[in-house]
Structure formats: structure tokens, C-alpha cells
Design a protein around this motif. Structure first.
Motif, short mmCIF file in Angstrom:
data_model
loop_
_atom_site.label_atom_id
_atom_site.label_comp_id
_atom_site.label_asym_id
_atom_site.label_seq_id
_atom_site.Cartn_x
_atom_site.Cartn_y
_atom_site.Cartn_z
N GLU A 197 -11.07 23.23 4.73
CA GLU A 197 -10.43 23.24 3.35
C GLU A 197 -11.73 22.63 2.28
O GLU A 197 -11.89 23.16 1.00
CB GLU A 197 -9.49 22.21 3.29
N GLU A 198 -12.61 21.87 2.68
CA GLU A 198 -13.89 21.37 1.80
C GLU A 198 -14.59 22.19 1.42
O GLU A 198 -15.10 22.48 0.31
CB GLU A 198 -14.76 20.55 2.74
N PHE A 199 -14.75 23.48 2.27
CA PHE A 199 -15.84 24.70 1.97
C PHE A 199 -15.26 25.79 1.79
O PHE A 199 -15.76 27.12 1.69
CB PHE A 199 -16.89 24.87 2.99
N HIS A 200 -13.82 25.87 1.35
CA HIS A 200 -13.06 26.88 0.94
C HIS A 200 -13.09 28.14 2.03
O HIS A 200 -13.59 29.46 1.67
CB HIS A 200 -13.47 27.65 -0.50
N LEU A 201 -13.23 27.87 3.29
CA LEU A 201 -13.15 28.96 4.23
C LEU A 201 -11.95 28.77 4.97
O LEU A 201 -11.08 27.92 5.20
CB LEU A 201 -14.41 28.68 5.41
N ALA A 202 -11.38 30.15 5.74
CA ALA A 202 -10.43 29.95 6.57
C ALA A 202 -10.79 29.20 7.84
O ALA A 202 -11.76 29.39 8.52
CB ALA A 202 -10.08 31.45 7.00
N PRO A 203 -9.71 28.40 8.27
CA PRO A 203 -9.89 27.57 9.54
C PRO A 203 -10.16 28.38 10.81
O PRO A 203 -11.21 27.93 11.43
CB PRO A 203 -8.58 26.98 9.87
N THR A 204 -9.93 29.55 10.89
CA THR A 204 -10.15 30.32 12.05
C THR A 204 -11.48 30.85 12.16
O THR A 204 -12.24 31.37 13.02
CB THR A 204 -9.39 31.61 12.36
N TYR A 205 -12.32 30.75 10.69
CA TYR A 205 -13.44 31.42 10.42
C TYR A 205 -14.78 30.27 10.78
O TYR A 205 -15.82 30.64 10.96
CB TYR A 205 -13.81 31.94 9.02
N VAL A 206 -14.26 29.22 10.23
CA VAL A 206 -15.29 27.93 10.30
C VAL A 206 -16.31 28.00 11.49
O VAL A 206 -17.48 27.93 11.41
CB VAL A 206 -14.56 26.67 9.92
N SER A 207 -15.65 27.85 12.48
CA SER A 207 -16.37 27.85 13.97
C SER A 207 -17.24 29.15 13.94
O SER A 207 -18.44 28.97 14.42
CB SER A 207 -15.52 27.52 15.10
N ILE A 208 -16.68 30.29 13.76
CA ILE A 208 -17.56 31.50 13.98
C ILE A 208 -18.68 31.51 13.26
O ILE A 208 -19.82 32.00 13.48
CB ILE A 208 -16.44 32.58 13.72
N PHE A 209 -18.51 31.06 11.88
CA PHE A 209 -19.54 31.07 10.73
C PHE A 209 -20.62 29.91 11.06
O PHE A 209 -21.63 30.48 11.16
CB PHE A 209 -18.74 30.56 9.48
N PHE A 210 -20.29 28.93 11.48
CA PHE A 210 -21.18 27.83 11.84
C PHE A 210 -21.96 28.28 13.15
O PHE A 210 -23.34 28.28 12.95
CB PHE A 210 -20.35 26.53 12.22
N LYS A 211 -21.46 28.63 14.28
CA LYS A 211 -22.18 29.23 15.34
C LYS A 211 -23.26 30.29 15.02
O LYS A 211 -24.18 30.42 15.59
CB LYS A 211 -21.26 29.48 16.38
N LYS A 212 -22.72 31.26 14.10
CA LYS A 212 -23.53 32.38 13.93
C LYS A 212 -24.78 32.03 12.93
O LYS A 212 -25.82 32.22 13.13
CB LYS A 212 -22.80 33.40 12.94
N GLN A 213 -24.79 30.83 12.33
CA GLN A 213 -25.71 30.13 11.57
C GLN A 213 -26.71 29.44 12.13
O GLN A 213 -27.82 29.16 12.00
CB GLN A 213 -25.17 29.69 10.20
N THR A 214 -26.00 28.42 13.04
CA THR A 214 -26.77 27.65 13.66
C THR A 214 -26.87 27.84 15.34
O THR A 214 -27.92 27.22 15.68
CB THR A 214 -26.19 26.05 13.71
N GLY A 215 -26.25 28.86 15.83
CA GLY A 215 -26.51 28.96 17.39
C GLY A 215 -25.84 27.93 18.06
O GLY A 215 -25.83 27.85 19.30
N GLU A 216 -24.94 27.14 17.44
CA GLU A 216 -24.51 26.15 18.20
C GLU A 216 -22.97 25.72 17.52
O GLU A 216 -22.50 26.17 16.56
CB GLU A 216 -25.06 24.57 18.14
N SER A 217 -22.00 25.82 18.37
CA SER A 217 -20.48 25.58 17.87
C SER A 217 -20.31 24.25 17.22
O SER A 217 -20.98 23.25 17.28
CB SER A 217 -19.31 25.50 19.20
N LEU A 218 -19.42 24.33 16.20
CA LEU A 218 -19.24 23.24 15.34
C LEU A 218 -18.80 21.95 16.35
O LEU A 218 -19.32 20.88 15.83
CB LEU A 218 -18.02 23.47 14.20
N LYS A 219 -18.00 22.02 17.23
CA LYS A 219 -17.57 20.92 17.83
C LYS A 219 -18.61 20.33 18.61
O LYS A 219 -18.95 18.95 18.72
CB LYS A 219 -16.49 21.41 18.69
#
Length: 279
Positions: A197-219
Motif C-alpha cells: 500500500e505504501e509503495f503502490h504495488l500489488a501485494p503479490t508482487y512486492v516480494s517478487i520485486f524486492f528479491k529481484k532487486q536485492t537478491g533476498e526475500s523481503l521477509k
């Protein structure tokens, strides 16, 4: 992997070595490493970088490293933990400081290549070491912090010149990282749905996006960052386990101890008593 601990917010370690005596290790603190003479290879995060006189390296807590010394080397390590960074409340300075320290966790070689920039840093280091040897002199902390600010600003300037322009996706990932660090004590703000919600992304996409950019899961990133801060509380403060549990939003001390043991293999009391030695 061995993890070294710093028992004070700030210290300086100056030594000479013909052979590196330490295993590959991580820290609970930040390090600025000055090479005053000698040459060899610096192994950082699985990458190798040649080093020589005048080089300067910046490492963060999650970086792991060792040296292959090929010629007798004189080192000077400036070491400081996260609590030291909070002594200066200037917002502009904090922004530079946090940006510099976040970038430090990326694999890279010496930050400084220009001869004049190296000379400036080494002159500042000499003055800082002289002041560090006289901690009871008038205005010691003000002088120390002013010199450290100058050193870090020069490093930030050199690092910004080396860092390529970032894509919008990379900037968004860094914004998420800053948001997590800002709200690490508020678990309710770090749910997948809240970040989406904070970054205007779909909840199902947040973790995928974060891992793609950092190499690590959000959790995993949130857990590791929280554990790192908790370790600092256990080592550098007199807070009780109940107080730490409350600060980090655990339901109670028992829940806190179970989670800490799950991710570190230690219970908090044992960790507090059996810390690793520093370099």
C-alpha cells in the motif's frame, strides 16, 4: 562463520602484519580500513580485490572478508557501530550517513582512487589517531566527531562518483529498504500488505520485486535487520529481555526468546554472555 563484536560505539585499531591471522568473518559493526603500506589481496563477499598503499575500504555488518598479505602491510581500522551514527541528529547529515553505510554493503574494492583524495584522508586519519590517544583532552568528542564527519563525507563523495545512475526500480527498492529500517520497531507497518500500500504495488508482487532487486526475500531481510539490532541491544545496553521484547513489538519475553533462538541458534541470555572477541 565467525562474527566479531565491538564493545564500544567507536574505536581505532592500528597494526602491522605479514600474515593475516583471522578467519573469514563478519562483524556487528562498520569498518573503514586504511592501507598505510604494503600490498596484497582483499577478499570481500566472495570477490577478490588487489590492495596497495593508500587504498580505503568500507565494510558493513553483513560483509564478510579476509586478507591475503603479499607484502608486510600496515593497517588502520576505524570501527563504529550503529549507535555511533545516532550521536549526530542533523537530518541532512543523517541522510548522507545512511546512504553511505547502505552502499557499503555492496561488494566493491577501494573506494578512493585519486591520489590527492587519498592524501586528504590519510592526513585526517593522522589527526584523528592523535586525538583518539588523548580521550580526556578538552573537546575530545567534538573533535573526534568532526574529523569522522570529514572522512565520511570524502568517502561519500568518492563513492557517489563511482556509482552508476540508478534505474527507477533500483531507487524504489532502496526506498523500501529505508522504509523497513525506519519502521523496524513497528511490526504492524512491515506486513506485505502495508508495504504494498505504501509503495503502490500489488501485494503479490512486492516480494517478487524486492528479491529481484536485492537478491533476498523481503521477509528474510526484515528478520535479519531486526536480529542485528537486537544483538546490538543485548551487547551494548543494559535493557532487560522484557524491555527489548517490548521495543521490537514481540508479544512477550517468551515469544522474543523463541524467535531469537530460531534465527540465531542461541537464546538471548547466552548470546549476551558469550560474545565473540573483536579483531
Amino acid at each position: 562463520m565467525k562474527r566479531y563484536v565491538l564493545h564500544t560505539p567507536f574505536n581505532i585499531y592500528h597494526f602491522e602484519a605479514s600474515q593475516w591471522e583471522h578467519p573469514v568473518h563478519k562483524h556487528t559493526y562498520y569498518e573503514i580500513i586504511f592501507i598505510l603500506k604494503g600490498f596484497g589481496v582483499h577478499n570481500i563477499n566472495g570477490n577478490t580485490y588487489p590492495y596497495g598503499q593508500g587504498d580505503v575500504f568500507l565494510l558493513g555488518p553483513e560483509d564478510f572478508h579476509s586478507f591475503d598479505i603479499q607484502s608486510i602491510t600496515e593497517f588502520c581500522f576505524i570501527r563504529f557501530n550503529e549507535s555511533y551514527s545516532k550521536t549526530d541528529t542533523d537530518k541532512y547529515w543523517q541522510q548522507i550517513f545512511q546512504s553511505l553505510l547502505f552502499t557499503s554493503t555492496q561488494s566493491r574494492g577501494s573506494i578512493v582512487h585519486d591520489k590527492q583524495e587519498k592524501e586528504k584522508l590519510h592526513q585526517l586519519l593522522k589527526v584523528l589517531e592523535n586525538e583518539y590517544d588523548n580521550p580526556h583532552s578538552a573537546h575530545f568528542e567534538i573533535l573526534r566527531d568532526s574529523l569522522m564527519r570529514s572522512i565520511l563525507l570524502i568517502l561519500a563523495r568518492n563513492l557517489s562518483q563511482q556509482t552508476p545512475a540508478k534505474s527507477e526500480e533500483s531507487n524504489a527498492a532502496e526506498a523500501i529498504l529505508r522504509y523497513i529500517k525506519q519502521h523496524i520497531y513497528e511490526p504492524e507497518k512491515l506486513s506485505m500488505e502495508r508495504i504494498a500500500e505504501e509503495f503502490h504495488l500489488a501485494p503479490t508482487y512486492v516480494s517478487i520485486f524486492f528479491k529481484k532487486q536485492t537478491g533476498e526475500s523481503l521477509k528474510q531481510f526484515i528478520i535479519k535487520h531486526r536480529i542485528k539490532l537486537i544483538e546490538a541491544r543485548l551487547l551494548y545496553s543494559s535493557m532487560t529481555l522484557t524491555e527489548i521484547a517490548h521495543e521490537f513489538g514481540f508479544t512477550d519475553e517468551s515469544h522474543f526468546c523463541k524467535q531469537f533462538r530460531k534465527y540465531t541458534g542461541n537464546n538471548p541470555t547466552a548470546f549476551r554472555k558469550n560474545v565473540a572477541p573483536i579483531l
